[in-house]
Design a protein around this motif. Structure first.
Motif, PDB file in Angstrom:
ATOM      1  N   ALA A 109     -19.010  15.710   6.279  1.00  0.00           N
ATOM      2  CA  ALA A 109     -17.811  15.159   5.630  1.00  0.00           C
ATOM      3  C   ALA A 109     -16.638  15.140   6.592  1.00  0.00           C
ATOM      4  N   ALA A 110     -16.535  16.165   7.418  1.00  0.00           N
ATOM      5  CA  ALA A 110     -15.433  16.235   8.377  1.00  0.00           C
ATOM      6  C   ALA A 110     -15.558  15.169   9.459  1.00  0.00           C
ATOM      7  N   ASP A 111     -16.791  14.780   9.781  1.00  0.00           N
ATOM      8  CA  ASP A 111     -17.015  13.768  10.818  1.00  0.00           C
ATOM      9  C   ASP A 111     -16.848  12.343  10.301  1.00  0.00           C
ATOM     10  N   ARG A 112     -16.884  12.178   8.988  1.00  0.00           N
ATOM     11  CA  ARG A 112     -16.792  10.856   8.380  1.00  0.00           C
ATOM     12  C   ARG A 112     -15.335  10.417   8.312  1.00  0.00           C
ATOM     13  N   PRO A 113     -15.039   9.194   8.735  1.00  0.00           N
ATOM     14  CA  PRO A 113     -13.644   8.744   8.657  1.00  0.00           C
ATOM     15  C   PRO A 113     -13.204   8.582   7.203  1.00  0.00           C
ATOM     16  N   ALA A 114     -11.954   8.842   6.966  1.00  0.00           N
ATOM     17  CA  ALA A 114     -11.397   8.711   5.622  1.00  0.00           C
ATOM     18  C   ALA A 114     -11.154   7.244   5.296  1.00  0.00           C
ATOM     19  N   THR A 115     -11.207   6.923   4.028  1.00  0.00           N
ATOM     20  CA  THR A 115     -10.878   5.582   3.574  1.00  0.00           C
ATOM     21  C   THR A 115      -9.361   5.513   3.409  1.00  0.00           C
ATOM     22  N   VAL A 116      -8.770   4.462   3.928  1.00  0.00           N
ATOM     23  CA  VAL A 116      -7.321   4.319   3.863  1.00  0.00           C
ATOM     24  C   VAL A 116      -6.990   3.017   3.143  1.00  0.00           C
ATOM     25  N   HIS A 117      -6.052   3.086   2.231  1.00  0.00           N
ATOM     26  CA  HIS A 117      -5.556   1.885   1.550  1.00  0.00           C
ATOM     27  C   HIS A 117      -4.037   1.970   1.586  1.00  0.00           C
ATOM     28  N   ASN A 118      -3.428   1.012   2.235  1.00  0.00           N
ATOM     29  CA  ASN A 118      -1.970   0.960   2.323  1.00  0.00           C
ATOM     30  C   ASN A 118      -1.484  -0.335   1.697  1.00  0.00           C
ATOM     31  N   THR A 119      -0.353  -0.252   1.039  1.00  0.00           N
ATOM     32  CA  THR A 119       0.269  -1.437   0.454  1.00  0.00           C
ATOM     33  C   THR A 119       1.698  -1.509   0.952  1.00  0.00           C
ATOM     34  N   VAL A 120       2.068  -2.661   1.470  1.00  0.00           N
ATOM     35  CA  VAL A 120       3.438  -2.881   1.922  1.00  0.00           C
ATOM     36  C   VAL A 120       4.065  -3.853   0.937  1.00  0.00           C
ATOM     37  N   SER A 121       5.181  -3.455   0.358  1.00  0.00           N
ATOM     38  CA  SER A 121       5.840  -4.326  -0.612  1.00  0.00           C
ATOM     39  C   SER A 121       7.345  -4.131  -0.499  1.00  0.00           C
ATOM     40  N   GLY A 122       8.068  -4.922  -1.215  1.00  0.00           N
ATOM     41  CA  GLY A 122       9.506  -4.730  -1.254  1.00  0.00           C
ATOM     42  C   GLY A 122      10.281  -5.644  -0.339  1.00  0.00           C
ATOM     43  N   GLY A 123       9.761  -6.801  -0.026  1.00  0.00           N
ATOM     44  CA  GLY A 123      10.548  -7.740   0.746  1.00  0.00           C
ATOM     45  C   GLY A 123      10.089  -7.874   2.181  1.00  0.00           C
ATOM     46  N   THR A 124      10.986  -8.393   2.989  1.00  0.00           N
ATOM     47  CA  THR A 124      10.680  -8.658   4.382  1.00  0.00           C
ATOM     48  C   THR A 124      10.795  -7.362   5.183  1.00  0.00           C
ATOM     49  N   GLN A 125       9.838  -7.126   6.024  1.00  0.00           N
ATOM     50  CA  GLN A 125       9.849  -5.936   6.874  1.00  0.00           C
ATOM     51  C   GLN A 125      10.294  -6.363   8.269  1.00  0.00           C
ATOM     52  N   HIS A 126      11.279  -5.710   8.825  1.00  0.00           N
ATOM     53  CA  HIS A 126      11.823  -6.065  10.132  1.00  0.00           C
ATOM     54  C   HIS A 126      11.414  -5.058  11.202  1.00  0.00           C
ATOM     55  N   GLY A 127      10.255  -4.510  11.076  1.00  0.00           N
ATOM     56  CA  GLY A 127       9.806  -3.535  12.061  1.00  0.00           C
ATOM     57  C   GLY A 127       8.304  -3.407  11.992  1.00  0.00           C
ATOM     58  N   PRO A 128       7.754  -2.597  12.853  1.00  0.00           N
ATOM     59  CA  PRO A 128       6.300  -2.441  12.866  1.00  0.00           C
ATOM     60  C   PRO A 128       5.808  -1.731  11.609  1.00  0.00           C
ATOM     61  N   ILE A 129       4.638  -2.100  11.172  1.00  0.00           N
ATOM     62  CA  ILE A 129       3.965  -1.440  10.059  1.00  0.00           C
ATOM     63  C   ILE A 129       2.678  -0.864  10.628  1.00  0.00           C
ATOM     64  N   VAL A 130       2.497   0.428  10.465  1.00  0.00           N
ATOM     65  CA  VAL A 130       1.324   1.106  10.991  1.00  0.00           C
ATOM     66  C   VAL A 130       0.460   1.517   9.811  1.00  0.00           C
ATOM     67  N   GLN A 131      -0.800   1.090   9.826  1.00  0.00           N
ATOM     68  CA  GLN A 131      -1.726   1.490   8.779  1.00  0.00           C
ATOM     69  C   GLN A 131      -2.772   2.402   9.402  1.00  0.00           C
ATOM     70  N   ALA A 132      -2.821   3.635   8.900  1.00  0.00           N
ATOM     71  CA  ALA A 132      -3.760   4.608   9.446  1.00  0.00           C
ATOM     72  C   ALA A 132      -3.934   5.748   8.471  1.00  0.00           C
ATOM     73  N   GLY A 133      -5.033   6.462   8.613  1.00  0.00           N
ATOM     74  CA  GLY A 133      -5.259   7.657   7.808  1.00  0.00           C
ATOM     75  C   GLY A 133      -4.433   8.813   8.331  1.00  0.00           C
ATOM     76  N   THR A 134      -4.377   8.962   9.626  1.00  0.00           N
ATOM     77  CA  THR A 134      -3.608  10.015  10.269  1.00  0.00           C
ATOM     78  C   THR A 134      -2.913   9.424  11.482  1.00  0.00           C
ATOM     79  N   VAL A 135      -1.644   9.725  11.627  1.00  0.00           N
ATOM     80  CA  VAL A 135      -0.895   9.229  12.768  1.00  0.00           C
ATOM     81  C   VAL A 135      -0.349  10.427  13.525  1.00  0.00           C
ATOM     82  N   THR A 136      -0.689  10.532  14.800  1.00  0.00           N
ATOM     83  CA  THR A 136      -0.132  11.595  15.637  1.00  0.00           C
ATOM     84  C   THR A 136       0.337  10.981  16.945  1.00  0.00           C
ATOM     85  N   GLY A 137       1.431  11.465  17.454  1.00  0.00           N
ATOM     86  CA  GLY A 137       1.933  11.021  18.751  1.00  0.00           C
ATOM     87  C   GLY A 137       2.331   9.559  18.791  1.00  0.00           C
TER      88      GLY A 137
END
Length: 149
Positions: A107-135
């Motif tokens: 289970a620890a070796d299996r990647p997690a399922t990630v679901h991200n939703t971006v809403s709320g208008g126009t985004q003026h910057g980068p959008i990062v979709q990930a399960g874990t973000v470091t650095g």
């Protein structure tokens, strides 16, 4: 019960409870069901497992450590009782712990399922979709205003 069997029960209970909050729970539950059926133990214990999992999932984040340790203690006692009554042997308990640890490692070796939703208008910057973000280092946002010289 000797110290070695108590340690096996503690390790098995800890691993079992840790699997309750993972995507591998269905596999761990089925493993316990097969194991208990093979050993002749009461398979109604599966309902107790489901109850413990539900309690753990409904616990607030501020109480999770306390709830987890309580549920681990319950299952350690339950596994010890199965050994004391002869429903499980030390070898059975060791095999169960090994199987549960193998499942937890997978289970620890299996990647997690990630679901991200971006809403709320126009985004003026980068959008990062990930399960874990470091650095993560993003470049500075360019100014829309021109400096006057």
């Amino acid at each position: 019960m000797d110290a070695e069997l108590a340690a096996l029960a503690a390790s098995g209970a800890t691993t079992l409870v840790s699997l309750m909050v993972t995507d591998s729970w269905a596999h761990a539950r089925a493993l316990m069901g097969r194991f208990l059926a093979r050993s002749g133990a009461d398979t109604a214990v599966i309902a107790d497992l489901d109850d413990a999992r539900t309690r753990l999932l409904l616990t607030s984040t501020t109480e999770i450590e306390h709830a987890t340790s309580g549920i681990v203690a319950e299952w350690q006692t339950h596994l010890c009782r199965l050994v004391e009554t002869g429903a499980l042997t030390g070898e059975d308990l060791s095999a169960l712990g090994t199987s549960l640890r193998r499942l937890a490692a997978a289970a620890a070796d299996r990647p997690a399922t990630v679901h991200n939703t971006v809403s709320g208008g126009t985004q003026h910057g980068p959008i990062v979709q990930a399960g874990t973000v470091t650095g993560l280092a993003l470049p500075p946002v360019p100014s829309t205003h021109r400096e006057q010289s």
